[in-house]
Design an enzyme around this catalytic site. Structure first.
Site, short mmCIF file in Angstrom:
data_model
loop_
_atom_site.label_atom_id
_atom_site.label_comp_id
_atom_site.label_asym_id
_atom_site.label_seq_id
_atom_site.Cartn_x
_atom_site.Cartn_y
_atom_site.Cartn_z
N TYR A 55 23.63 -30.99 13.31
CA TYR A 55 24.09 -31.14 14.63
C TYR A 55 22.65 -30.55 15.31
CZ TYR A 55 26.14 -29.88 18.92
OH TYR A 55 26.18 -30.03 20.40
N ASP A 69 19.95 -23.32 29.21
CA ASP A 69 20.94 -24.54 29.01
C ASP A 69 21.59 -24.87 30.24
OD1 ASP A 69 22.07 -26.57 27.75
OD2 ASP A 69 23.90 -25.23 27.15
N ASP A 96 23.52 -33.33 20.92
CA ASP A 96 24.10 -33.03 22.19
C ASP A 96 23.31 -33.79 23.23
OD1 ASP A 96 24.85 -32.04 24.75
OD2 ASP A 96 24.45 -30.03 23.96
N ASP A 98 24.27 -33.91 26.58
CA ASP A 98 24.50 -33.59 28.03
C ASP A 98 25.49 -34.35 28.55
OD1 ASP A 98 23.27 -30.96 27.41
OD2 ASP A 98 21.33 -31.56 28.44
N HIS A 123 27.19 -36.66 21.84
CA HIS A 123 28.19 -36.43 22.53
C HIS A 123 27.84 -36.25 24.04
CE1 HIS A 123 27.73 -31.95 23.24
NE2 HIS A 123 27.61 -31.75 21.82
N GLU A 125 29.33 -35.15 27.96
CA GLU A 125 30.52 -34.38 28.41
C GLU A 125 30.94 -34.87 29.90
OE1 GLU A 125 27.72 -30.42 29.87
OE2 GLU A 125 27.37 -31.24 27.60
N CYS A 133 25.91 -24.17 30.48
CA CYS A 133 26.37 -23.76 29.04
C CYS A 133 28.24 -24.11 28.96
CB CYS A 133 26.05 -22.55 28.49
SG CYS A 133 26.89 -22.01 26.81
N ARG A 168 32.96 -35.04 25.04
CA ARG A 168 33.23 -33.62 25.15
C ARG A 168 33.84 -33.46 26.70
NH1 ARG A 168 28.90 -28.99 25.35
NH2 ARG A 168 29.47 -27.88 27.38
N GLU A 198 35.79 -28.18 24.36
CA GLU A 198 34.77 -27.11 24.56
C GLU A 198 35.58 -25.70 25.17
OE1 GLU A 198 32.66 -25.44 23.37
OE2 GLU A 198 30.80 -26.06 24.54
N ASN A 220 33.98 -26.51 18.03
CA ASN A 220 32.65 -25.67 18.11
C ASN A 220 33.01 -24.27 17.71
OD1 ASN A 220 30.33 -24.65 19.03
ND2 ASN A 220 30.67 -24.96 21.31
#
Length: 309
Positions: A55, A69, A96, A98, A123, A125, A133, A168, A198, A220
Site C-alpha cells: 500500500y 497530509d 492513495d 486522495d 482509492h 475519498e 488526514c 473511501r 475511514e 485501516n
C-alpha cells in the site's frame, strides 16, 4: 530471502497479472494484508516478509516529502513514487489517490495515469478538496452526488477492468455511522470494487459495517488514530477482505532515525547503534547486488587495449 523473478530491472509479473491476481484475492475470502511502503526498498522488504500486497499512503508520501497530509502533493509526484514502488516487487500495489486531484475529469485522468504507472488499484475519498488526514477532526465531505460523479468518472476511465477502484468515505466522523453506511452502499452501486470506511472506532462498528454493506471491505489499522487496533485474525473473523497499515513502516523507520541521530550527536560515534542497523550484506540481498553485478559482467565482454580479461 524471497527473490523477485524477472530481469534485474523489472519484476516477473506483468501489470495485468498483478491486477488480475488482486481482484481474485479480494474475492477469495482470505484477508489481504497491505503494509505501507514509502519507497521501493521498503516494498521489497514487505514482499520478503510474506505479505499479500503493498500500500502507498498519501500521508506517508507527503511526510517523506516533508509535507503535511493536507492535499499538497500532486498527481505527478504520487504517480512517480507509486510507480517506482509498484515495479519493485511482484506484489499488487494499491495507492492513495486522495480526492482524485481535482474535479471528476481530474479523477478520470488520475486513474489513467496510475494505470500507466503500473499500480493495481487506488482509492478515492469523499472529502472536499483540499483534504485532511482521515483521523483528524475538522474534515468536510462532499455531497453524495458529487462523490458519485467522481467515482463514475474514475470507473469509466480505467482501461483494465481489473484495476481496482476503491471508494473511501470519511463520513463516519462528520455525519455519523449510518450516513457512512448509506454512502458506502451508493458507492457500490456506482461501480466501486472495494469500500474503505475511514476512522471506525471499535470492533463493533467494523462488525456493523460488514453486516450492512455487501461488497469487499478494507480496514485501516493506522497507529495513534481513532480506530481500535484490531488483529489480522479479528478482521478475518469479522469478514474483512483487506487491511492496510499505511504509515507503520515510516513511523518505525523515523523513530529509529531520530533516536540514532540523537545518540550520534551525544556520543560522537555510531558504534552503539550497529546492532540495530540493517547490515550491508542484508541490504545488498534486497537490492539484488549480486544479480546486477552478474548482469554487468555479461555486458562487458570486450577487452580494451592494454587490458586483459
Amino acid at each position: 530471502m524471497t527473490a523477485t523473478s524477472g530481469s534485474v530491472f523489472s519484476s516477473g509479473r506483468s501489470d495485468a497479472d498483478k491486477r488480475r491476481g488482486l481482484r481474485d484475492a479480494l474475492n477469495s475470502g482470505e484477508l489481504q494484508r497491505w503494509p505501507g511502503a514509502f519507497s521501493p526498498l521498503v516494498a521489497k522488504m514487505v514482499a520478503d516478509a510474506g505479505f499479500e500486497g503493498v500500500y502507498v499512503s498519501g500521508a506517508a508520501l507527503a511526510a517523506d516529502l516533508g509535507l503535511p497530509d493536507i492535499g499538497l502533493t500532486t498527481l505527478t509526484e504520487v504517480a512517480a513514487r507509486g510507480g517506482a514502488i509498484a515495479r519493485a516487487t511482484d506484489l499488487p500495489t494499491v495507492i492513495d489517490a486522495d480526492t482524485g486531484f481535482g474535479e471528476p475529469m481530474s479523477a478520470a485522468r488520475t486513474v489513467a495515469t496510475l494505470e500507466d504507472a503500473g499500480l493495481s488499484g487506488c482509492h478515492l475519498e469523499d472529502q472536499v478538496n483540499p483534504k485532511r488526514c482521515g483521523h483528524l477532526d475538522g474534515k468536510e465531505v462532499v455531497p453524495v452526488d458529487d462523490m458519485l460523479r467522481r467515482l463514475g468518472a474514475a470507473v469509466g476511465a480505467r482501461r483494465d477492468e481489473n484495476f481496482i477502484v476503491c471508494a473511501r468515505t470519511d463520513a463516519r466522523g462528520v455525519e455519523g455511522l449510518d450516513a457512512a453506511i448509506d454512502r458506502a452502499k451508493a458507492y457500490v452501486d456506482a461501480g466501486a470494487d472495494l469500500i474503505f470506511t475511514e476512522a471506525l472506532a471499535t470492533a463493533a462498528e467494523f462488525e456493523r459495517f460488514r453486516a450492512a454493506v455487501d461488497a469487499p471491505l478494507l480496514a485501516n489499522m493506522t497507529e495513534f488514530g481513532k480506530s481500535e487496533l484490531l488483529t489480522a485474525q479479528q478482521l478475518r473473523d469479522l469478514g474483512y477482505n483487506a487491511v492496510i497499515y499505511p504509515v507503520t513502516t515510516l513511523r518505525i523507520a523515523m523513530g529509529a532515525v531520530e533516536a540514532g541521530l540523537g545518540e550520534l550527536s551525544s556520543t560522537g560515534t555510531q558504534r552503539g547503534l550497529l546492532d540495530g542497523m540493517q547490515h550491508r550484506a542484508r541490504l545488498y540481498e534486497f537490492l539484488r547486488y549480486a544479480d546486477y553485478n552478474a548482469f554487468d559482467n555479461q555486458l562487458f565482454t570486450y577487452t580494451r587495449p592494454g587490458v586483459q580479461k
